[in-house]
Structures are given as C-alpha cells and as structure tokens.
Enzyme design. Structure first.
Site, PDB file in Angstrom:
ATOM      1  N   ASN A  18       0.869  -1.170   0.000  1.00 10.29           N
ATOM      2  CA  ASN A  18       0.000   0.000   0.000  1.00 10.29           C
ATOM      3  C   ASN A  18       0.915   1.231   0.000  1.00 10.29           C
ATOM      4  OD1 ASN A  18      -1.779   2.070   0.497  1.00 10.29           O
ATOM      5  ND2 ASN A  18      -2.383   1.380   2.541  1.00 10.29           N
ATOM      6  N   LYS A  49       0.137   4.233  -0.326  1.00  7.57           N
ATOM      7  CA  LYS A  49      -0.508   5.426   0.252  1.00  7.57           C
ATOM      8  C   LYS A  49      -0.283   6.631  -0.677  1.00  7.57           C
ATOM      9  CE  LYS A  49      -0.193   3.256   4.732  1.00  7.57           C
ATOM     10  NZ  LYS A  49      -0.083   3.364   6.184  1.00  7.57           N
ATOM     11  N   HIS A  74      -9.496   1.233   4.958  1.00 14.66           N
ATOM     12  CA  HIS A  74      -8.210   1.406   5.655  1.00 14.66           C
ATOM     13  C   HIS A  74      -8.414   2.343   6.842  1.00 14.66           C
ATOM     14  CE1 HIS A  74      -4.084   2.553   6.498  1.00 14.66           C
ATOM     15  NE2 HIS A  74      -3.730   1.447   5.894  1.00 14.66           N
ATOM     16  N   GLU A 128      -6.802   4.754   7.853  1.00 17.67           N
ATOM     17  CA  GLU A 128      -6.629   6.181   7.522  1.00 17.67           C
ATOM     18  C   GLU A 128      -7.882   6.741   6.853  1.00 17.67           C
ATOM     19  OE1 GLU A 128      -2.936   5.564   5.459  1.00 17.67           O
ATOM     20  OE2 GLU A 128      -2.018   5.037   7.377  1.00 17.67           O
ATOM     21  N   GLU A 132      -5.148  -4.733  10.730  1.00 20.21           N
ATOM     22  CA  GLU A 132      -4.125  -3.709  10.926  1.00 20.21           C
ATOM     23  C   GLU A 132      -4.410  -2.953  12.221  1.00 20.21           C
ATOM     24  OE1 GLU A 132      -2.233  -2.543   6.874  1.00 20.21           O
ATOM     25  OE2 GLU A 132      -3.904  -1.211   7.272  1.00 20.21           O
ATOM     26  N   GLY A 149       2.709   2.552  10.823  1.00 18.43           N
ATOM     27  CA  GLY A 149       3.644   3.659  10.658  1.00 18.43           C
ATOM     28  C   GLY A 149       4.332   4.072  11.951  1.00 18.43           C
ATOM     29  N   SER A 188       3.682  -1.879  10.377  1.00 20.11           N
ATOM     30  CA  SER A 188       5.138  -1.920  10.594  1.00 20.11           C
ATOM     31  C   SER A 188       5.773  -3.263  10.238  1.00 20.11           C
ATOM     32  CB  SER A 188       5.479  -1.519  12.028  1.00 20.11           C
ATOM     33  OG  SER A 188       5.096  -0.168  12.266  1.00 20.11           O
TER      34      SER A 188
HETATM   35  P1  13P Z   1       3.176   0.597   7.689  1.00 20.90           P
HETATM   36  O1  13P Z   1       3.694  -0.702   7.100  1.00 20.90           O
HETATM   37  O2  13P Z   1       3.891   1.793   7.164  1.00 20.90           O
HETATM   38  O3  13P Z   1       3.098   0.522   9.181  1.00 20.90           O
HETATM   39  O4  13P Z   1       1.669   0.748   7.155  1.00 20.90           O
HETATM   40  C1  13P Z   1       0.800  -0.302   7.283  1.00 20.90           C
HETATM   41  C2  13P Z   1      -0.414   0.003   6.506  1.00 20.90           C
HETATM   42  O5  13P Z   1      -1.197   0.869   6.857  1.00 20.90           O
HETATM   43  C3  13P Z   1      -0.657  -0.760   5.276  1.00 20.90           C
HETATM   44  O6  13P Z   1      -1.942  -0.545   4.795  1.00 20.90           O
END
Ligand code: 13P
Length: 259
Positions: free
Chosen positions: A9, A11, A95, A97, A167, A173, A213
């Site tokens: 992903n 982003k 997601h 976010e 997640e 992150g 992560s």
């Molecule tokens: P990170 O791997 O940067 O922690 O992000 C995970 C994520 O949100 C994947 O959709």
C-alpha cells in the site's frame, strides 16, 4: 491451503516516474514468485503506468479506495469500473486512515465492498483497533463489530474473493509491530467470527493479512503463524529491496505454525 498474499500500500507516495522506477526494481528482485500473490496498490495517478510495467508478470494491481456508486456527481471520486479499465483486480477498502481522516463508517465500507464484488474487484477489507481500545481490552469487540458491519450481506459464493487485513492502528507507521502472538490471536479470533457469520468452510478459506510496521526483519515470523496469510505493507513497500524481502518471507515463513 491458503495462498499467501502480500500487498504494497503505497498510500500518498510516488509520482509516476518514481512508481515506474520502483516497479523496475521489484521486477528485478522478485523474478518468478508464483507461490505468493503479489499486489501493488499505487495512488490512482500511477495505476496506469504501474499496470503497463507489470503486464506479463505475476504481479497484480490494486487501488487504495473507490466509491460505491457506478458513476455520477461525486467530485473527486473513482468508480469500480474505472479501476477495472486500468486492469485493477484488487481494491483496499476501509483502511484505518480512510476511517480516521475521511470518516468512513462500517456502513460505507460495506457499500464499497458490495460495489467492488459486483465489478469483480477483490476487496482487501481493513479492520483493526486503536491503542486506546486495546488498552481498554476492547480489541476483539471492536474488530468483531467492524467485521460484521463491513462484511454484511456477502453471498456465500463470493467470500473467496474477499481478503481481510488486520491492521492494529497502533502498529501502523509507528515502528511498533504487533507481536506474532498478538497478531495470531486476533487472526484466529477473526476466523471464529467468520465461522459464526458464514460457516467453517469460508472461515478456513478466507485469507487474512496482517498489516502494521511489517519489515524484512519481522515478516517471516509473522507469516509463519497459522492464521496469517501474508501482509499489507506500507512504508516498507516503498523500496524495492525491503518489499522483495518481505514477499520472499511469505514464500518461506519461519517454522512454527504455518499450515
Ligand atoms: P506501515 O507498514 O507503514 O506501518 O503501514 C501499514 C499500513 O497501513 C498498510 O496498509
């Protein structure tokens, strides 16, 4: 046996030029990776270019979001058929976010899941609790509610196209990964909810990714857990070297749990 699936992903990262560069590195590093489904989810603006770069390879294309309507006056939105036209086969939905910054509810995610399935896109549906919810011991309750809401009303025959991504928000992150045991416990719980929602066959067949992560250093142990079928990778998917290593970890998960 479930086929592992590792998705990147990206982003809101990568211009078209940067995306093309990254894919070149991934193709070099991955070679033949038939035993793992590999999916790249670039931003909308890079979908076409990435699709062209991966054509003829085993790498698949996914989007990061979509609208639930087929077309209409929804400024700034993208419909499922528009994604299909660019050879997308997957779409990330719900997601954290999107839930946090764009106020997506389980009901909205559910509409999108149905729209995706109608257009033969495989939804990667994200669930996961916040730190506050985990500290209050409510993580299972929260995830169950998200599952029941986001995945309501799916016909039994279509479940095989659904991918769930667990997640935990506190691991996204932050550099703070769920321990393999914490992740496994939740994945097993998710299968239990699917058993209640649908049946044992669907619960055993649906693929559940872990996300939060993931790095080359922790991927193999996570992927080695019995109910973890690959990962949804954010930060570490932005560099060819780390993403390739993570995909390879799904080919050979650490001993101790893989079925
Ligand atoms: P990170 O791997 O940067 O922690 O992000 C995970 C994520 O949100 C994947 O959709």
């Amino acid at each position: 046996m479930r086929k592992p699936i590792v998705a990147g992903n990206w982003k809101m990262n990568k211009t078209v030029a940067e995306a093309v560069d990254l894919v070149a590195g991934l193709k070099r590093g991955l070679g033949e990776i038939g035993e793992v489904d590999v999916v790249l989810c670039p931003p909308f603006t890079a979908l076409k270019a990435v699709g062209e770069e991966i054509s003829g390879t085993q790498i698949d294309l996914g989007a990061q979001n979509m609208h639930w309507e087929k077309s209409g006056a929804y400024t700034g939105e993208i419909a499922a058929e528009m994604l299909r036209e660019l050879y997308c086969h997957y779409v990330i939905l719900g997601h954290s976010e999107r839930r946090q910054y764009f106020h997506e509810t389980d009901e909205i995610v559910n509409r999108k899941v149905h729209a995706a399935l109608e257009s033969y896109l495989r939804p990667i549906v994200c669930v996961g609790e916040s730190l506050e919810e985990r500290e209050a011991g409510r993580e299972k309750e929260v995830v169950e509610k998200q599952l029941r809401g986001s995945l309501a009303g799916i016909e039994k025959g279509r479940w095989i196209d659904v991918i769930i991504a667990y997640e935990p928000v506190w691991a996204i992150g932050t550099g703070r990964t769920a321990t393999p045991q914490q992740a496994q416990e939740m994945h097993a719980f998710i299968r239990g909810v699917l058993r209640e929602m649908v049946d044992a066959g669907v619960a055993a067949a649906v693929r559940i990714q872990y996300g939060g992560s993931i790095k080359p250093e922790n991927a193999a142990e996570l992927f080695g857990q019995a109910d973890i079928d690959g990962g949804l990778v954010g930060g570490a998917s932005l560099k060819a070297v780390s993403f390739v290593e993570i995909v390879k970890a799904a080919l050979r998960p650490a001993a101790g749990g893989a079925v």
